[in-house]
Structure formats: structure tokens, C-alpha cells
Scaffold this motif. Structure first.
Motif, PDB file in Angstrom:
ATOM      1  N   PHE A   8     -20.224 -43.487  56.281  1.00 21.60           N
ATOM      2  CA  PHE A   8     -20.892 -44.443  55.396  1.00 21.60           C
ATOM      3  C   PHE A   8     -22.363 -44.566  55.751  1.00 21.60           C
ATOM      4  N   ASP A   9     -23.189 -44.680  54.734  1.00 20.20           N
ATOM      5  CA  ASP A   9     -24.551 -45.176  54.884  1.00 20.20           C
ATOM      6  C   ASP A   9     -24.464 -46.668  55.176  1.00 20.20           C
ATOM      7  N   LEU A  10     -25.577 -47.271  55.634  1.00 19.99           N
ATOM      8  CA  LEU A  10     -25.571 -48.702  55.948  1.00 19.99           C
ATOM      9  C   LEU A  10     -26.205 -49.549  54.850  1.00 19.99           C
ATOM     10  N   ASP A  11     -27.527 -49.392  54.630  1.00 18.46           N
ATOM     11  CA  ASP A  11     -28.239 -50.263  53.698  1.00 18.46           C
ATOM     12  C   ASP A  11     -27.856 -49.962  52.255  1.00 18.46           C
ATOM     13  N   ASN A  12     -27.446 -51.006  51.554  1.00 19.24           N
ATOM     14  CA  ASN A  12     -26.982 -50.922  50.166  1.00 19.24           C
ATOM     15  C   ASN A  12     -25.755 -50.027  50.009  1.00 19.24           C
ATOM     16  N   THR A  13     -24.997 -49.905  51.108  1.00 20.73           N
ATOM     17  CA  THR A  13     -23.667 -49.301  51.042  1.00 20.73           C
ATOM     18  C   THR A  13     -22.669 -50.220  51.734  1.00 20.73           C
ATOM     19  N   LEU A  14     -22.894 -50.498  53.006  1.00 19.27           N
ATOM     20  CA  LEU A  14     -22.079 -51.483  53.725  1.00 19.27           C
ATOM     21  C   LEU A  14     -22.751 -52.849  53.750  1.00 19.27           C
ATOM     22  N   MET A  15     -24.062 -52.850  53.912  1.00 19.15           N
ATOM     23  CA  MET A  15     -24.834 -54.095  53.835  1.00 19.15           C
ATOM     24  C   MET A  15     -25.459 -54.208  52.451  1.00 19.15           C
ATOM     25  N   ASP A  16     -25.315 -55.375  51.832  1.00 18.41           N
ATOM     26  CA  ASP A  16     -25.919 -55.604  50.517  1.00 18.41           C
ATOM     27  C   ASP A  16     -27.390 -55.949  50.733  1.00 18.41           C
ATOM     28  N   ARG A  17     -28.204 -54.915  50.815  1.00 21.87           N
ATOM     29  CA  ARG A  17     -29.621 -55.135  51.084  1.00 21.87           C
ATOM     30  C   ARG A  17     -30.308 -55.834  49.918  1.00 21.87           C
ATOM     31  N   ASP A  18     -29.898 -55.537  48.694  1.00 14.16           N
ATOM     32  CA  ASP A  18     -30.510 -56.196  47.536  1.00 14.16           C
ATOM     33  C   ASP A  18     -30.391 -57.707  47.650  1.00 14.16           C
ATOM     34  N   VAL A 173     -20.281 -41.510  51.969  1.00 16.34           N
ATOM     35  CA  VAL A 173     -20.457 -42.554  50.953  1.00 16.34           C
ATOM     36  C   VAL A 173     -21.833 -43.185  51.130  1.00 16.34           C
ATOM     37  N   GLY A 174     -22.654 -43.142  50.081  1.00 20.74           N
ATOM     38  CA  GLY A 174     -23.978 -43.742  50.183  1.00 20.74           C
ATOM     39  C   GLY A 174     -24.640 -43.887  48.837  1.00 20.74           C
ATOM     40  N   ASP A 175     -25.776 -44.603  48.837  1.00 24.32           N
ATOM     41  CA  ASP A 175     -26.447 -44.928  47.572  1.00 24.32           C
ATOM     42  C   ASP A 175     -27.652 -44.037  47.278  1.00 24.32           C
ATOM     43  N   HIS A 176     -28.135 -43.274  48.268  1.00 24.02           N
ATOM     44  CA  HIS A 176     -29.356 -42.507  48.060  1.00 24.02           C
ATOM     45  C   HIS A 176     -29.029 -41.061  47.684  1.00 24.02           C
ATOM     46  N   GLY A 191     -19.946 -35.669  48.732  1.00 23.43           N
ATOM     47  CA  GLY A 191     -20.643 -36.938  48.624  1.00 23.43           C
ATOM     48  C   GLY A 191     -20.054 -37.840  47.544  1.00 23.43           C
ATOM     49  N   ILE A 192     -19.882 -39.098  47.886  1.00 22.65           N
ATOM     50  CA  ILE A 192     -19.451 -40.123  46.927  1.00 22.65           C
ATOM     51  C   ILE A 192     -20.630 -41.073  46.743  1.00 22.65           C
ATOM     52  N   TRP A 193     -21.225 -41.016  45.562  1.00 28.61           N
ATOM     53  CA  TRP A 193     -22.469 -41.734  45.290  1.00 28.61           C
ATOM     54  C   TRP A 193     -22.177 -43.137  44.782  1.00 28.61           C
ATOM     55  N   LEU A 194     -22.617 -44.138  45.553  1.00 30.70           N
ATOM     56  CA  LEU A 194     -22.530 -45.533  45.139  1.00 30.70           C
ATOM     57  C   LEU A 194     -23.793 -45.861  44.354  1.00 30.70           C
ATOM     58  N   ARG A 195     -23.658 -46.031  43.055  1.00 34.12           N
ATOM     59  CA  ARG A 195     -24.835 -46.199  42.197  1.00 34.12           C
ATOM     60  C   ARG A 195     -25.402 -47.608  42.330  1.00 34.12           C
ATOM     61  N   ARG A 196     -26.645 -47.669  42.827  1.00 34.15           N
ATOM     62  CA  ARG A 196     -27.324 -48.943  43.019  1.00 34.15           C
ATOM     63  C   ARG A 196     -28.694 -48.922  42.332  1.00 34.15           C
ATOM     64  N   LYS A 210     -18.101 -37.384  43.605  1.00 34.34           N
ATOM     65  CA  LYS A 210     -17.597 -38.532  42.850  1.00 34.34           C
ATOM     66  C   LYS A 210     -18.701 -39.567  42.757  1.00 34.34           C
ATOM     67  N   MET A 211     -18.600 -40.456  41.756  1.00 32.50           N
ATOM     68  CA  MET A 211     -19.544 -41.553  41.587  1.00 32.50           C
ATOM     69  C   MET A 211     -18.771 -42.855  41.463  1.00 32.50           C
ATOM     70  N   ILE A 212     -19.275 -43.921  42.105  1.00 30.32           N
ATOM     71  CA  ILE A 212     -18.639 -45.228  42.024  1.00 30.32           C
ATOM     72  C   ILE A 212     -19.715 -46.289  41.805  1.00 30.32           C
ATOM     73  N   ASP A 213     -19.295 -47.425  41.247  1.00 25.15           N
ATOM     74  CA  ASP A 213     -20.196 -48.558  41.054  1.00 25.15           C
ATOM     75  C   ASP A 213     -19.872 -49.712  41.985  1.00 25.15           C
ATOM     76  N   GLN A 214     -18.662 -49.715  42.542  1.00 21.76           N
ATOM     77  CA  GLN A 214     -18.249 -50.715  43.524  1.00 21.76           C
ATOM     78  C   GLN A 214     -17.468 -50.009  44.627  1.00 21.76           C
ATOM     79  N   LEU A 215     -17.572 -50.526  45.840  1.00 21.23           N
ATOM     80  CA  LEU A 215     -16.935 -49.864  46.971  1.00 21.23           C
ATOM     81  C   LEU A 215     -15.425 -49.757  46.833  1.00 21.23           C
TER      82      LEU A 215
END
Length: 222
Positions: A8-18, A173-176, A191-196, A210-215
């Protein structure tokens, strides 16, 4: 595909940086620009989010720009803003939605789990510790410690070596798009892209596995 590990990535993947950044800027603007109407304060909060560029801007440059562009009543310096940031930012830290369920599911499935994040040692470990994440993972790689950062291919190989798994049995899994998906793909990790906040860059010449919008969507995939 037989999955054995999830990185996992951290910022905006596990931690909601937004959310963390928004709550911090609301506090900062409220305390330093309270002479303004609320709707103007809200506009400033939104503008600062854009200027922050999802955390990829140099912090000192960002703070210096704040000094120049904000409508101060009592001017503060960039160093004072930095001190305020260091004191208050992490008090607003929060996990991304569904982190608990997803990590519990990965543990139940017996997956090896890792965190890979770009950034300074102190800042990134502080985030993980405030959010009580570090102890849930088999390995953590912070770019400052590794001496390299995403998307350098060597840092993904380092994670595979530490987790003792092969690329074909691992997902990232990450957002970038570049740092998390393209970089991992270069060594064969799906890669599983978490769209942020980031748009996909078609010039990368590949697409996410794969692409996801929520974990929580991750659980059905893996």
C-alpha cells in the motif's frame, strides 16, 4: 493469479490526506484570517488545497507563497506558518474510509503486507504511528531511509525482497498513476489504482490492472 502480498501507498491511500489537509487549513484560516467573512474563508481553504498540489509541493515554497497571497490582518512569516503546521497538522490525521476492514481482510487471507511511501523518515513514520498503522504491516519502506523513491524500480524490488514474495504474486494499491501504478508495473507488480485527485496519464503506455474508488472494493478483487 495467486496473490501472496499487498503493498500500500500511504498518503491518500491509507491516510486520508485530503481530509487531514482540509481540517488543518480550516483551523489555520479560522485562527489567522478570522476577520474575513466565512464564505471568503471557505474560498481560501479551497484555494490552498489547489496550491498545495496534493502535498507534492515543497513545503517551504508553499508557506512562503501563503505569506504573499493571503489577505492578512496581522502578517505572519513563513517560519511561523511552518511551526504552526508542525504543531497542528497531524492532530487532524485520519485514516481513509474502510482501512480497518481491508487490513483485517488481508490479515485473514494471510497476505504479506507492506507500506511504501515517499517522504522524510520523521514525517511518514509519525503519520503511521498517529494512525496506528505501522504494527499492522510486515514491512515499511520510507524513501528517505531507502535512499531512493518511487518510481525507481529498485524500491519496489526492495519491497518484494523484504516481503519474500515474487512480483507476479503481488499487487500494489495507490492513488498516484506514476509512483504507485506505473512504477510497480515496471517490475511486474500489478497495480490497483485508487482514484483520488490525479488523472490518468495516457502517455504512460499502460493501464492499471484494476481501478477502485473506495478501498473496500479491494476485497472483492483480491
Amino acid at each position: 493469479m495467486h496473490i501472496k502480498a499487498v503493498i500500500f501507498d500511504l498518503d491518500n491511500t491509507l491516510m486520508d490526506r485530503d481530509m487531514t489537509f482540509r481540517k488543518f487549513t480550516e483551523q489555520f484560516v479560522g485562527e489567522h484570517l478570522g476577520h474575513l467573512d466565512q464564505h471568503i474563508q471557505d474560498e481560501i481553504v479551497s484555494d490552498l488545497k489547489v496550491r498545495d498540489a496534493d502535498g507534492y509541493r515543497n513545503k517551504q515554497g508553499f508557506f512562503a507563497e501563503m505569506v504573499e497571497v493571503l489577505p492578512w490582518n496581522n502578517l505572519v512569516t513563513a517560519s511561523e506558518i511552518e511551526a504552526y503546521y508542525n504543531k497542528h497538522y497531524m492532530t487532524h490525521a485520519c485514516r481513509m474510509d474502510y482501512v480497518e476492514e481491508v487490513l483485517a481482510y488481508c490479515k485473514y487471507r494471510g497476505y504479506r503486507m507492506g507500506i511504501m511511501t515517499n517522504g522524510p523518515h520523521y514525517n511518514q513514520y509519525r503519520k503511521m504511528d498517529v494512525l496506528q498503522l505501522r504494527e499492522l504491516f510486515h514491512t515499511v519502506i520510507v524513501s528517505e531511509d531507502a535512499g531512493m523513491k518511487k518510481p525507481d524500480q529498485r524500491i519496489y524490488q526492495m519491497a518484494l525482497d523484504k516481503l519474500q514474495v515474487s512480483a507476479e504474486n503481488t499487487v500494489f494499491v495507490g492513488d498516484h498513476p506514476v509512483n504507485d501504478i506505473w512504477g510497480a508495473n515496471q517490475v511486474g507488480i500489478r497495480g490497483i489504482w485508487l482514484r483520488r485527485n490525479h488523472l490518468w496519464d495516457d502517455s504512460l503506455g499502460m493501464k492499471p490492472w484494476k481501478m477502485i474508488d473506495q478501498l473496500n472494493e479491494l476485497m472483492e478483487i483480491i
